[in-house]
Enzyme design. Structure first.
Site, PDB file in Angstrom:
ATOM      1  N   GLY A 156     -26.451  44.625   6.268  1.00  0.00           N
ATOM      2  CA  GLY A 156     -26.499  45.390   5.027  1.00  0.00           C
ATOM      3  C   GLY A 156     -27.757  45.062   4.254  1.00  0.00           C
TER       4      GLY A 156
ATOM      5  N   LYS B 276     -24.081  39.307   1.969  1.00  0.00           N
ATOM      6  CA  LYS B 276     -23.861  38.935   3.371  1.00  0.00           C
ATOM      7  C   LYS B 276     -23.767  37.419   3.542  1.00  0.00           C
ATOM      8  CE  LYS B 276     -27.647  40.889   4.792  1.00  0.00           C
ATOM      9  NZ  LYS B 276     -28.135  41.332   3.467  1.00  0.00           N
TER      10      LYS B 276
ATOM     11  N   GLY C 106     -28.902  41.592  -1.245  1.00  0.00           N
ATOM     12  CA  GLY C 106     -28.131  41.585  -2.484  1.00  0.00           C
ATOM     13  C   GLY C 106     -26.694  42.010  -2.329  1.00  0.00           C
TER      14      GLY C 106
ATOM     15  N   GLU D 163       0.842  -1.207   0.000  1.00  0.00           N
ATOM     16  CA  GLU D 163       0.000   0.000   0.000  1.00  0.00           C
ATOM     17  C   GLU D 163       0.868   1.245   0.000  1.00  0.00           C
ATOM     18  OE1 GLU D 163      -4.192  -1.022   2.331  1.00  0.00           O
ATOM     19  OE2 GLU D 163      -2.727   0.334   3.223  1.00  0.00           O
TER      20      GLU D 163
END
Length: 571
Positions: free
Chosen positions: A219, A225, A222, A88
């Site tokens: 705020g 945030k 759009g 492995e």
């Protein structure tokens, strides 16, 4: 499945491949490490075969190694005695050397790096036997030796440097999480995000690091945030013992049991407890307030509109363990200050250069506008006032329009009411085809957050051509689809869609084409005021009223029949 020779791997099936000597560590350290990785949402491949047969490792394991972004190799005292483990290890390093994106981390569990590097002690004894067994293929043994030496020189973790195993595991999880949570490709697409992340992180890190700090992001809609909160969450959640992102709190809290469902999410994600012990808001407050005090957690509560939501979900500083961070987004600065957040961050809109860059990316699919549209582009950017959503939707809408159409749209915008962003969103909606409008309205009212395939099946039954319709809405930036194939829509776009429906009949819900609020659905059914517009129409709120009769397992046809019967026969 990703092949070993692929030099441009962009997708991994697994986050982590665990290589370990089962007899030494499977039932103790590995089980704890695996549970901790899994608890952080890290997708781990762990070979659960108890017996090693002494043969070459199976093709299944080889493919799992090749499809894993990170390999963690746990060296224990008897690791080198397993030829399975050594094979492995060689394959892991072959993959790493062929793909620079792949990472390998050694863990030295009760064995020192020098023992692994120089094959002394138990490793020396194991190799003495290997030399005897593999006399005719000694080059195989040499490959194992070189692989051990190479990995032992990689920086990893050594158990003896820690006072306890839990701290040992926590540091491993923290480091692995930091590697797989950062999403640079996504960040590159988010114009102006770097400076805002820096400002927010400064406020979060003010004062002693052990303090519990609540930060508000405030705020207008759009402004980005939620995007900012989501990015900071993805970037730093690995630094905490528990994390949770409560999305769309305003929308979901309006539903019956909405706050309780959020409390159950917190109990599940932050405390790893079953949620069946919360039956009312007070139960949630008692559990969260008493059980989180010794855990360092990251909590984001998105789109809060009233104090009760914060009382039930954020609580007080004393709820949380030292170093915890709680981020709350809201359009209401007074609400945040009333609830005593430590800082309120008010991100500015995009500056002119950032806004122009975003507009050009959407309108031209490049950072450079076509020459004849440079001045028009500048006027559109000025009109959008740095609001990311407005710029993105406007640019996407204009992408397929002629110069004359650009001028016409600009004239209309300049004569519309002062709410610039809603004017932009309304124009984008008005120019859709009828079937696309119907899909937009259905998502706004019913299907935000639902699986895209599930929604497509339902809308196909309405004859809306949803396959192409949804794609058009995505291209116009009116819908999004995440990695889980879930449909998303910005809050303002959802507000626009629901406002359009409400305007159909402000005073009489039964005369509207869609109903989604439980209270209004009940009112319409009780008063028998269903109009022709609504008759036979899918009403998602029926999930609330008849939860025992309607479920996602119902076939689409049965679902429609049930809804139709409710209205057609005045149930």
């Amino acid at each position: 499945m990703t092949s070993v020779g692929n030099q441009n791997v962009s997708h991994w099936t697994y986050d982590v491949f665990l290589s370990f000597r089962g007899a030494d560590t499977r039932k103790n350290f590995i089980s704890h490490l695996y549970a901790a990785l899994n608890g952080k949402g890290i997708y781990v491949f762990k070979d659960d075969e108890e017996l090693e047969k002494g043969e070459s490792i199976s093709p299944r394991l080889l493919k799992a190694i090749e499809a894993s972004r990170i390999a963690i190799i746990v060296f224990s005292k008897n690791y080198a005695s397993s030829t399975w483990c050594l094979d492995e290890l060689v394959h892991i390093l072959d993959c790493k050397n062929k793909n620079a994106q792949r990472m390998v981390y050694p863990i030295f569990y009760d064995v020192e790096p020098t023992v692994v590097r120089n094959q002394t002690g138990n490793f020396q004894e194991a190799f003495a036997k290997h030399v005897e067994v593999f006399k005719k293929s000694i080059e195989k043994v040499q490959k194992w030796r070189e692989a051990l030496k190479e990995v032992a020189n990689i920086s990893g973790w050594e158990l003896k440097e820690y006072r306890n195993e839990s701290k040992f595991i926590w540091d491993i999880i923290n480091a692995i999480s930091s590697q797989i949570r950062v999403k640079p490709k996504i960040l590159k697409k988010l114009v102006g995000i770097d400076s805002r992340l820096e400002e927010l992180r400064f406020l979060m890190d003010k004062g002693p690091s052990a303090d519990v700090r609540m930060i508000g992001i405030c705020g207008m809609g759009g402004l980005g945030k939620t995007t900012l909160a989501r990015v900071i969450y993805d970037l730093i959640s690995h630094e905490f013992e528990g994390s949770s992102f409560l999305a769309n709190v305003r929308e979901k809290s309006e539903r019956e049991g909405g706050v309780i469902s959020f409390q159950r999410q917190l109990v599940s994600q932050l405390l790893k407890l079953t949620d069946n012990r919360i039956w009312n808001e007070d139960d949630g407050i008692n559990i969260l307030g008493s059980r989180l005090q010794h855990k360092k957690v990251l909590l984001v509560i998105d789109d809060v509109i009233d104090s009760k939501q914060l009382e039930y979900l954020a609580g007080k500083h004393g709820w949380y363990g030292s170093g915890s961070r709680i981020i709350i987004t809201s359009r209401d600065e007074g609400l945040l200050k009333t609830n005593r957040v430590d800082e309120v961050y008010k991100p500015n809109g995009l500056n002119y250069n950032e806004a122009l860059q975003l507009f050009n990316m959407k309108a031209f699919k490049t950072n450079q506008p076509l020459e004849e549209r440079v001045q028009l582009s500048e006027r559109f950017v000025n009109y959008a006032s740095g609001i990311p959503l407005a710029i993105e939707v406007l640019g996407s809408f204009l992408n397929v329009r002629s110069v004359d159409q650009w001028r016409s749209i600009l004239e209309r915008l300049q004569t519309d009411p002062p709410n610039k962003i809603m004017s932009i969103l309304q124009i984008s909606f008005d120019r859709l085809q009828d079937s696309e409008k119907k899909i937009f309205l259905d998502v706004a009212c019913f299907f935000k957050g639902k699986n895209r395939d599930y929604v497509t099946k339902i809308l196909e039954g309405c004859g809306f051509f949803p396959v192409i319709g949804i794609e058009v809405l995505i291209e116009r930036s009116l819908l999004t689809v995440d990695d889980d194939n879930t449909l998303g829509m910005h809050d303002l776009l959802q507000e626009l869609g629901q406002l359009i429906i409400t305007r159909q009949s402000p005073e009489e819900p039964g005369k509207r084409s869609r109903l989604w609020k439980e209270k209004e659905v009940r009112q319409v059914l009780i008063e028998n005021t269903v109009s022709a517009l609504l008759n036979g129409k899918l009403v998602d709120a029926c999930y609330f009223i008849f939860p025992n009769y309607i479920s996602d397992e119902f076939s689409t046809s049965l679902h429609y029949c049930f809804i139709y019967l409710l209205f057609a026969y005045n149930f």
